[in-house]
Design an enzyme around this catalytic site. Structure first.
Site, PDB file in Angstrom:
ATOM      1  N   SER A 139     -12.423  54.911 -56.154  1.00  0.00           N
ATOM      2  CA  SER A 139     -12.781  53.630 -56.772  1.00  0.00           C
ATOM      3  C   SER A 139     -12.502  53.741 -58.266  1.00  0.00           C
ATOM      4  CB  SER A 139     -14.276  53.377 -56.545  1.00  0.00           C
ATOM      5  OG  SER A 139     -14.745  52.315 -57.353  1.00  0.00           O
ATOM      6  N   TYR A 152     -23.211  55.992 -56.087  1.00  0.00           N
ATOM      7  CA  TYR A 152     -21.827  55.607 -55.797  1.00  0.00           C
ATOM      8  C   TYR A 152     -20.871  56.252 -56.808  1.00  0.00           C
ATOM      9  CZ  TYR A 152     -17.999  52.361 -54.540  1.00  0.00           C
ATOM     10  OH  TYR A 152     -16.803  51.803 -54.136  1.00  0.00           O
TER      11      TYR A 152
HETATM   12  P1  NAD Z   1     -16.365  47.283 -45.952  1.00  0.00           P
HETATM   13  O1  NAD Z   1     -17.851  47.214 -45.885  1.00  0.00           O
HETATM   14  O2  NAD Z   1     -15.551  46.100 -45.567  1.00  0.00           O
HETATM   15  O3  NAD Z   1     -15.833  48.532 -45.159  1.00  0.00           O
HETATM   16  C1  NAD Z   1     -16.533  49.753 -45.099  1.00  0.00           C
HETATM   17  C2  NAD Z   1     -16.155  50.419 -43.810  1.00  0.00           C
HETATM   18  O4  NAD Z   1     -16.902  51.637 -43.698  1.00  0.00           O
HETATM   19  C3  NAD Z   1     -16.526  49.545 -42.601  1.00  0.00           C
HETATM   20  O5  NAD Z   1     -15.545  49.692 -41.612  1.00  0.00           O
HETATM   21  C4  NAD Z   1     -17.848  50.153 -42.168  1.00  0.00           C
HETATM   22  O6  NAD Z   1     -18.118  49.922 -40.795  1.00  0.00           O
HETATM   23  C5  NAD Z   1     -17.564  51.611 -42.452  1.00  0.00           C
HETATM   24  N1  NAD Z   1     -18.777  52.428 -42.494  1.00  0.00           N
HETATM   25  C6  NAD Z   1     -19.910  52.238 -43.206  1.00  0.00           C
HETATM   26  N2  NAD Z   1     -20.813  53.191 -42.905  1.00  0.00           N
HETATM   27  C7  NAD Z   1     -20.222  54.011 -42.007  1.00  0.00           C
HETATM   28  C8  NAD Z   1     -20.634  55.175 -41.308  1.00  0.00           C
HETATM   29  N3  NAD Z   1     -21.867  55.694 -41.465  1.00  0.00           N
HETATM   30  N4  NAD Z   1     -19.756  55.749 -40.450  1.00  0.00           N
HETATM   31  C9  NAD Z   1     -18.535  55.231 -40.249  1.00  0.00           C
HETATM   32  N5  NAD Z   1     -18.081  54.133 -40.880  1.00  0.00           N
HETATM   33  C10 NAD Z   1     -18.918  53.540 -41.755  1.00  0.00           C
HETATM   34  O7  NAD Z   1     -16.035  47.717 -47.456  1.00  0.00           O
HETATM   35  P2  NAD Z   1     -14.654  47.949 -48.224  1.00  0.00           P
HETATM   36  O8  NAD Z   1     -14.768  47.164 -49.484  1.00  0.00           O
HETATM   37  O9  NAD Z   1     -13.497  47.753 -47.344  1.00  0.00           O
HETATM   38  O10 NAD Z   1     -14.818  49.493 -48.618  1.00  0.00           O
HETATM   39  C11 NAD Z   1     -13.968  50.497 -48.100  1.00  0.00           C
HETATM   40  C12 NAD Z   1     -13.885  51.650 -49.112  1.00  0.00           C
HETATM   41  O11 NAD Z   1     -13.284  51.161 -50.318  1.00  0.00           O
HETATM   42  C13 NAD Z   1     -15.262  52.201 -49.500  1.00  0.00           C
HETATM   43  O12 NAD Z   1     -15.167  53.616 -49.628  1.00  0.00           O
HETATM   44  C14 NAD Z   1     -15.511  51.572 -50.857  1.00  0.00           C
HETATM   45  O13 NAD Z   1     -16.350  52.353 -51.655  1.00  0.00           O
HETATM   46  C15 NAD Z   1     -14.093  51.521 -51.412  1.00  0.00           C
HETATM   47  N6  NAD Z   1     -13.913  50.550 -52.502  1.00  0.00           N
HETATM   48  C16 NAD Z   1     -14.108  49.215 -52.298  1.00  0.00           C
HETATM   49  C17 NAD Z   1     -13.920  48.338 -53.354  1.00  0.00           C
HETATM   50  C18 NAD Z   1     -14.101  46.839 -53.204  1.00  0.00           C
HETATM   51  O14 NAD Z   1     -14.094  46.137 -54.231  1.00  0.00           O
HETATM   52  N7  NAD Z   1     -14.228  46.298 -52.008  1.00  0.00           N
HETATM   53  C19 NAD Z   1     -13.538  48.826 -54.613  1.00  0.00           C
HETATM   54  C20 NAD Z   1     -13.358  50.194 -54.771  1.00  0.00           C
HETATM   55  C21 NAD Z   1     -13.541  51.056 -53.704  1.00  0.00           C
END
Ligand code: NAD
Length: 257
Positions: A139, A152
């Site tokens: 991130s 985080y």
């Molecule tokens: P999201 O909530 O859409 O996806 C998260 C995924 O992780 C989902 O498929 C969820 O089911 C899964 N998950 C959560 N807990 C879990 C567990 N215990 N076991 C297995 N799977 C699990 O969120 P996203 O925004 O797509 O985030 C995905 C990654 O990207 C994360 O690591 C997040 O930190 C990172 N990220 C997101 C953003 C953003 O702005 N959306 C920015 C930077 C980084």
């Protein structure tokens, strides 16, 4: 197809960025293993539809990334793992003094420790195949901090550190390990925060997005899951063979500020 014959395991991929990456890897010809902690018919149907759409093998495998043995079993049961995308992640926002201990533990386990477990099992498979790609979804918070996101920010900085270490341990083995550092991406995780922010700031949706959420993202635009999928496919391409142990920001200029 650039990635045909390769098998990719993407953690946390029934939604958001992970799903976007799984679709992009499948479009490039890779067989894909989707994952989350649920085991619903729609999870399996999602994998089946990706398989049909792109003409690859696609399946869904339930594993809870907060549990080390399930992380390890996910990779072992995949049979092979040429491309590992450590993407599963959760968030919790709170001042340190009242940060719930169970939230801290869950964030560190899912966002950081899971990548240690999956990588440990995937590396021997990659070494046996003589090729491997590890892509860790960190991130902008792997490179910078924000208040109230202690767990985080710590987990994502840790993931960037693990990325560099794995890259050094594999540098002569045709295996690369990199971290992608997205800024704000409009996924269910982010979409869920918009109504609360609208109430808290007494603003309409567009103003909250532009003035509050994207305040630190100079482009004032969300990154998309398709762009993150494209970045992952690039890291798996021949052009990226010498890119290892580093971070790629997809953040509209956030970390340039
Ligand atoms: P999201 O909530 O859409 O996806 C998260 C995924 O992780 C989902 O498929 C969820 O089911 C899964 N998950 C959560 N807990 C879990 C567990 N215990 N076991 C297995 N799977 C699990 O969120 P996203 O925004 O797509 O985030 C995905 C990654 O990207 C994360 O690591 C997040 O930190 C990172 N990220 C997101 C953003 C953003 O702005 N959306 C920015 C930077 C980084």
């Amino acid at each position: 197809m650039a990635l045909s014959g390769k098998t990719a395991v993407i953690t946390g991929s029934n939604s958001g960025i992970g799903l976007g990456i799984a679709r992009a890897l499948a479009a490039a010809g890779a067989d894909v293993v989707l994952n989350s902690f649920t085991d619903r018919p729609e999870d399996h149907a999602l994998a089946e539809s990706i398989g049909k759409e792109f003409g690859v093998m696609a399946r869904y495998s339930k594993a809870d990334m907060s549990k080390g043995d399930e992380c390890r079993a996910l990779i072992a049961e995949a049979g092979r793992c040429d491309i590992l995308v450590n993407n599963a992640g959760i968030q919790h926002v709170s001042p340190i003094e009242i940060f719930p201990v169970e939230k801290w533990d869950a964030i560190i386990a899912i966002n950081l420790t899971s990548a240690f477990h999956t990588t440990a099992v995937a590396l021997p498979m990659m070494r046996a195949a003589g090729w491997g790609r590890i892509v860790n979804i960190a991130s902008a918070h792997g490179l910078t901090a924000s208040p109230f996101k202690g767990a985080y920010v710590a987990a994502k900085h840790g993931l960037v550190g693990l990325t560099k270490t794995v890259a050094l341990e594999t540098a002569r083995e045709h295996i690369t390990c990199n971290a992608i550092c997205p800024g704000y991406v409009l996924t269910p995780l982010v979409e869920a925060q918009i109504p609360d922010q609208m109430k808290a700031h007494d603003m309409d949706r567009e103003t909250v997005i532009r003035e509050v959420m994207l305040d630190r993202q100079p482009s004032r635009e969300f990154a998309t899951v398709e762009q993150l999928g494209g970045t992952t496919v690039f890291l798996c391409s021949d052009a990226a063979v010498q890119i290892t142990g580093t971070t790629i920001s997809v953040d509209g200029g956030w970390t340039a500020l």
